[in-house]
Design a protein around this motif. Structure first.
Motif, mmCIF file in Angstrom:
data_model
loop_
_atom_site.group_PDB
_atom_site.id
_atom_site.type_symbol
_atom_site.label_atom_id
_atom_site.label_comp_id
_atom_site.label_asym_id
_atom_site.label_seq_id
_atom_site.Cartn_x
_atom_site.Cartn_y
_atom_site.Cartn_z
ATOM 1 N N PRO A 14 -39.355 19.205 -65.746
ATOM 2 C CA PRO A 14 -40.591 18.935 -66.759
ATOM 3 C C PRO A 14 -41.911 19.726 -66.288
ATOM 4 N N ARG A 50 -46.411 24.029 -60.037
ATOM 5 C CA ARG A 50 -45.800 22.758 -60.306
ATOM 6 C C ARG A 50 -44.988 22.439 -61.704
ATOM 7 N N SER A 62 -39.464 12.231 -52.063
ATOM 8 C CA SER A 62 -40.947 12.404 -52.006
ATOM 9 C C SER A 62 -41.568 12.064 -50.722
ATOM 10 N N ILE A 96 -43.149 6.742 -60.163
ATOM 11 C CA ILE A 96 -42.235 7.989 -59.952
ATOM 12 C C ILE A 96 -41.764 8.206 -58.469
ATOM 13 N N TYR A 97 -42.833 7.672 -57.734
ATOM 14 C CA TYR A 97 -42.508 7.442 -56.356
ATOM 15 C C TYR A 97 -41.689 6.503 -55.801
ATOM 16 N N LYS A 140 -43.277 10.851 -67.640
ATOM 17 C CA LYS A 140 -42.041 10.849 -67.067
ATOM 18 C C LYS A 140 -41.455 9.423 -66.547
ATOM 19 N N ARG A 143 -55.872 14.025 -67.296
ATOM 20 C CA ARG A 143 -54.672 14.468 -67.337
ATOM 21 C C ARG A 143 -53.747 14.220 -68.545
ATOM 22 N N ASP A 144 -52.943 14.974 -68.971
ATOM 23 C CA ASP A 144 -52.379 14.829 -70.273
ATOM 24 C C ASP A 144 -53.274 14.600 -71.457
ATOM 25 N N PHE A 157 -39.193 12.752 -59.540
ATOM 26 C CA PHE A 157 -40.262 13.477 -59.762
ATOM 27 C C PHE A 157 -41.422 13.218 -58.832
ATOM 28 N N ASN A 216 -45.387 20.412 -65.171
ATOM 29 C CA ASN A 216 -46.500 19.375 -64.578
ATOM 30 C C ASN A 216 -45.764 18.444 -63.361
ATOM 31 N N TYR A 217 -44.506 18.361 -63.151
ATOM 32 C CA TYR A 217 -44.019 17.712 -62.267
ATOM 33 C C TYR A 217 -43.087 18.390 -61.409
ATOM 34 N N GLU A 219 -34.067 18.366 -70.559
ATOM 35 C CA GLU A 219 -35.288 18.152 -69.600
ATOM 36 C C GLU A 219 -34.982 17.169 -68.790
ATOM 37 N N ALA A 220 -35.000 17.151 -67.584
ATOM 38 C CA ALA A 220 -34.915 16.148 -66.630
ATOM 39 C C ALA A 220 -35.365 14.603 -66.959
ATOM 40 N N ASP A 221 -34.842 13.581 -66.868
ATOM 41 C CA ASP A 221 -35.581 12.392 -67.263
ATOM 42 C C ASP A 221 -35.710 11.264 -66.015
#
Lengths: 275, 202
Positions: free
Chosen positions: B79, B104, A33, A219-220, A248, A80-81, B94, B81-82, B63-65
């Motif tokens: 997944p 996305r 990323s 995640i980054y 995630k 979001r979500d 992600f 939204n990522y 699904e990727a984790d």
């Protein structure tokens, strides 16, 4: 040597230089990323290569600041979500309400969409004036935007749908005023939020929080920096406090994991155990 | 010429559920290359597709984790939204960055990051879809020396994505879905002749 490998070396040198001169450490950010973001920054800059950017970057703080802006902007949206926000409303807020006053740390708040979402939710649940939210980010430019609470009007349709799916009780339009192409969020949403700079890679904890939100920020990060963040959140949280991560991100196989139970399994809401 | 590959990346959109069932369904459980897949999907779609494919295919599909290690015999779906990316060392990651190519997860993001890590040891596959995501990514795969496969537009439920990919880069194979599993098996075992047309700058 392939061009990709040269660029790898350039990026590593650049990040090391930035760390030595400015103290911002991006070496623990996940490679894929940060490479995308750096490449994007380079394409928008006046420089042809990272090596060329390097010498100016290390001498000119303005160039460095544009780099930080470029590589630390996280995007999100209000609610979001929606399922996550619904779960907070239905399963977390009842616990929060048992306290006279609660403190919430929203780490990596970016331009504030999720912080304002949480404020809307808490106010609708009767907690207005009974909480303080510390919304922090490494990027001071996005923090400035967050504290202004102004969003593009074209986003409002999507945000309204999210809000409704998240179990919103009012009319979403009551929370903003439309001015040309901007939506100005209501001042009542801002008064319990404190926006402040904070760097998860180097700065310390926030004391005695009832809830910590940090969604889609780690995640980054590489595993070691993720563990550092989780340690920070853990030492900030009171027993019985809530830790909310992105969909995630999990506490599975994480050091602090055993001190937490998962409240709403797919939605990554964890509660810190007592004792 | 025998050649070793480390991974297969697949991009698919409209018509993807059936296409993936067909492609993955024809691969054996011990197919030794990991498969990374971006299927365009709505932000609230849940992880039902991975479960469905896992039930219907011999191959393991998930699904990727977070921090998944890329393993053989496994297909990983991005997944909802990522964006899905590949890290050096063979791990997945992600990003929630803005849409790329209006999507996305985006096929381009997966393909470009995989090409960065696997270079010539990567097979890129573009299947049916009604947009042009994946064409830039497939071009990057070719530039790094990898192999490009595109579903024959005549065979695709939506022809735009295969067509866009073919317009963007000189692909190695254009074929119907039916023959694709056999081709992947041949490539994986080093038994297929690989055309080196359009291999691009290295």
């Amino acid at each position: 040597m392939q061009s990709g490998e040269v660029e790898d070396v350039e990026i590593r040198l650049l990040l090391e230089g930035v760390q030595r001169i400015y103290g911002y450490d991006f070496r623990d950010y996940a490679d894929a990323s940060i490479r995308r973001r750096l490449t994007h920054w380079l394409a928008e800059s006046e420089f042809a290569t990272f090596s060329q950017a390097q010498s100016r970057l290390l001498r000119d703080r303005g160039v460095f600041e544009s780099l930080v802006r470029g590589i630390t902007v996280n995007v999100t949206e209000m609610f979001r979500d929606p399922a996550f926000f619904r779960a907070v409303r239905e399963q977390v807020v009842p616990f929060l309400k048992t306290y006279p006053f609660v403190k919430i740390w929203h780490a990596g708040c970016a331009t504030g969409e999720e912080a304002y979402s949480m404020a809307i939710l808490l106010n609708e649940e009767g907690m207005a004036g009974r909480y303080r939210m510390y919304a922090t980010d490494i990027n001071e430019t996005v923090l400035q935007k967050a504290s202004e609470g102004v969003m593009p009007i074209m986003e409002m349709q999507r945000f309204t749908r999210n809000y409704q799916k998240a179990g919103g009780r009012a009319s979403f339009a009551d929370y903003y005023t439309a001015r040309y192409d901007r939506a100005i969020l209501s001042a009542t949403l801002k008064k319990d939020i404190v926006f402040a700079p904070h760097n998860l890679a180097v700065d310390g904890e926030f004391g005695e929080m009832n809830m910590v939100l940090c969604r889609n920020v780690m995640i980054y990060f590489k595993p070691a920096l993720k563990e550092r963040c989780l340690r920070l959140f853990d030492s900030s949280l009171l027993p019985g406090g809530f830790l909310c991560l992105g969909l995630k991100e999990t506490l599975e196989k994480k050091k602090i994991g055993e001190r937490y139970e998962e409240l709403a399994p797919p939605l990554r809401i964890y509660r810190k155990r007592y004792g | 010429m025998a050649r070793l590959f480390k991974a297969v990346v697949v991009g698919v959109s409209t018509g993807g559920v059936l296409a993936l069932q067909k492609l993955l369904g024809q691969l054996p459980a011990d197919f030794h290359l990991p498969i990374l897949i971006v299927q365009h999907i709505g932000p609230d779609a849940g992880s039902g597709l991975a479960k469905l494919l896992d039930e219907r295919c011999a191959l393991r599909v998930k699904e990727a984790d977070e921090q998944d290690e890329i393993l053989p015999g496994t297909a990983y779906l991005a997944p909802p939204n990522y964006h899905l990316l590949v890290e050096r060392g063979g791990f997945l990651s992600f990003s929630a960055d803005p849409y790329v190519s209006f999507a996305r997860p985006s096929v381009d993001v997966l393909f470009e990051s995989a090409a960065e890590v696997f270079g010539p040891e990567l097979i890129g596959v573009v299947l049916t879809g009604a947009n042009f995501d994946g064409s830039r990514g497939l071009m990057t795969i070719k530039q790094k020396g990898g192999v490009a496969i595109v579903q024959d537009p005549e065979d695709a439920e939506a022809r735009q994505m295969p067509q866009a990919a073919m317009a963007a880069t000189d692909v190695d194979y254009v074929l119907a879905l039916d023959g694709m599993a056999a081709l992947l098996l041949k490539l994986a075992s080093g038994r297929a002749a690989i055309s080196h047309k359009g291999t691009g700058a290295r």
